[in-house]
Design a protein around this motif. Structure first.
Motif, short mmCIF file in Angstrom:
data_model
loop_
_atom_site.label_atom_id
_atom_site.label_comp_id
_atom_site.label_asym_id
_atom_site.label_seq_id
_atom_site.Cartn_x
_atom_site.Cartn_y
_atom_site.Cartn_z
N UNK A 83 0.83 -1.21 0.00
CA UNK A 83 0.00 0.00 0.00
C UNK A 83 0.86 1.26 0.00
N UNK A 84 0.21 2.38 -0.36
CA UNK A 84 0.92 3.66 -0.40
C UNK A 84 1.37 4.10 0.99
N UNK A 85 0.63 3.69 2.04
CA UNK A 85 0.99 4.09 3.39
C UNK A 85 2.29 3.43 3.86
N UNK A 86 2.55 2.22 3.38
CA UNK A 86 3.72 1.45 3.82
C UNK A 86 4.88 1.60 2.84
N UNK A 87 4.58 1.94 1.60
CA UNK A 87 5.60 1.97 0.56
C UNK A 87 6.82 2.83 0.91
N UNK A 88 6.68 3.96 1.60
CA UNK A 88 7.88 4.74 1.93
C UNK A 88 8.86 4.02 2.85
N UNK A 89 8.39 2.97 3.55
CA UNK A 89 9.25 2.27 4.51
C UNK A 89 9.74 0.92 3.99
N UNK A 90 9.03 0.35 3.01
CA UNK A 90 9.34 -1.00 2.53
C UNK A 90 10.02 -0.92 1.18
#
Length: 304
Positions: free
Chosen positions: A91-98
């Motif tokens: 998801x877009x919410x997790x993409x910055x961290x993964x």
């Protein structure tokens, strides 16, 4: 005739300087034992890192039957829950961290387990249903592990979120320090071995200066005069290297395979096969050090 002469000179030199030869053997044995120990320790570190250490930073383990965590109260993870976890990871919410993630089934987990613990006696007793499914996650910034933990640890179907790198780094850092200490001791002992070989060869050349003088007068070549001295040092060093390889093999056979692998079946240990792969390198290193040291000493103390 020339070969017989060289062999007789080698035997004579070894007899005349027996105590020094024994010293060379022992010092070489100790120094190469430390060298071999450091090399085997690095093999152990690499083997324990296994399949995932350099690539996986976080493991999201999924629920199985009869797991005790609150999120697994309803039993094994369902296909809908698994898809929801996968969707959340992308998801877009997790993409910055993964940075990336991959799913590991129970069969894949078993294959990786067998690869990592191939020297363990329990490798054939573990079945796929005993290992959990998981998502192996590589983070953009490893320091952001807590964010991933908060997002996924409360999701249905997730048993636990583990920062595997943090668990392993302390162990591997201690092992790397031990390896560096072994290398440092080995370096000091190798210097001692080189100096002792040089001293032995110099004493041998001095005790046989009359014979070498006669050989010069009758026209013996430089190689014929110097070769027996060089081979004396090489033979002593090779004997020390063989003893070092034997000692390391005994440790691997009786301590690691015979005891540690049984007491700690969940740990992947090196085997005697790794020692056998290392042994030729130790012998070659001993011969090289002795040969170079002997040749340099003869250049200075045995003018031909």
């Amino acid at each position: 005739m020339r070969l017989a002469f060289i062999l007789s000179e080698i035997a004579s030199g070894l007899r005349r300087n027996l105590s020094m030869v024994v010293s060379v053997v022992l010092v070489t044995f100790v120094s190469l034992t430390f060298v071999g120990s450091a090399a085997l320790l690095q093999m152990q570190i690499n083997q324990m890192k296994g399949f995932w250490y350099d690539r996986v930073q976080v493991a999201v383990f999924l629920c199985g039957e009869d797991y005790g965590s609150a999120t697994c109260a309803e039993g094994a993870v369902t296909g809908e829950q698994r898809d929801g976890i996968r969707e959340m990871l992308g998801s877009d919410a997790v993409k910055p961290y993964v940075d990336s993630f991959e799913y590991e089934s129970q069969d894949q987990a078993l294959a990786h387990f067998r690869e990592q613990f191939r020297n363990s006696p329990i490798v054939d007793t573990v079945t796929a249903d005993q290992l959990p499914e998981s998502f192996r996650v590589k983070l953009v910034d490893p320091e952001k592990y807590e964010i991933i933990n908060e997002l996924f640890s409360s999701m249905k179907g997730v048993d636990v979120v583990v920062d595997q790198r943090e668990l392993l780094e302390k162990i591997f850092s201690m092992m790397n320090i031990a390896s560096l200490v072994a290398v440092g001791i080995a370096a000091v002992m190798i210097v001692c071995a080189i100096l002792l070989v040089a001293t032995t060869i110099r004493l041998s050349a001095f005790s046989r200066r009359r014979e070498t003088g006669i050989m010069r007068l009758v026209g013996a070549s430089k190689l014929v005069i110097q070769l027996p001295f060089v081979l004396e040092g090489v033979i002593a060093a090779v004997l020390g290297a063989v003893l070092a390889a034997g000692a390391l093999w005994a440790v691997a056979q009786f301590l690691i395979e015979g005891r540690l692998s049984r007491e700690y079946p969940g740990t992947a240990f090196i085997s005697t096969g790794d020692v056998l792969l290392l042994a030729p390198a130790l012998v070659a290193l001993g011969a090289l050090l002795a040969g170079v040291s002997s040749a340099l000493t003869l250049r200075r103390y045995l003018k031909v």
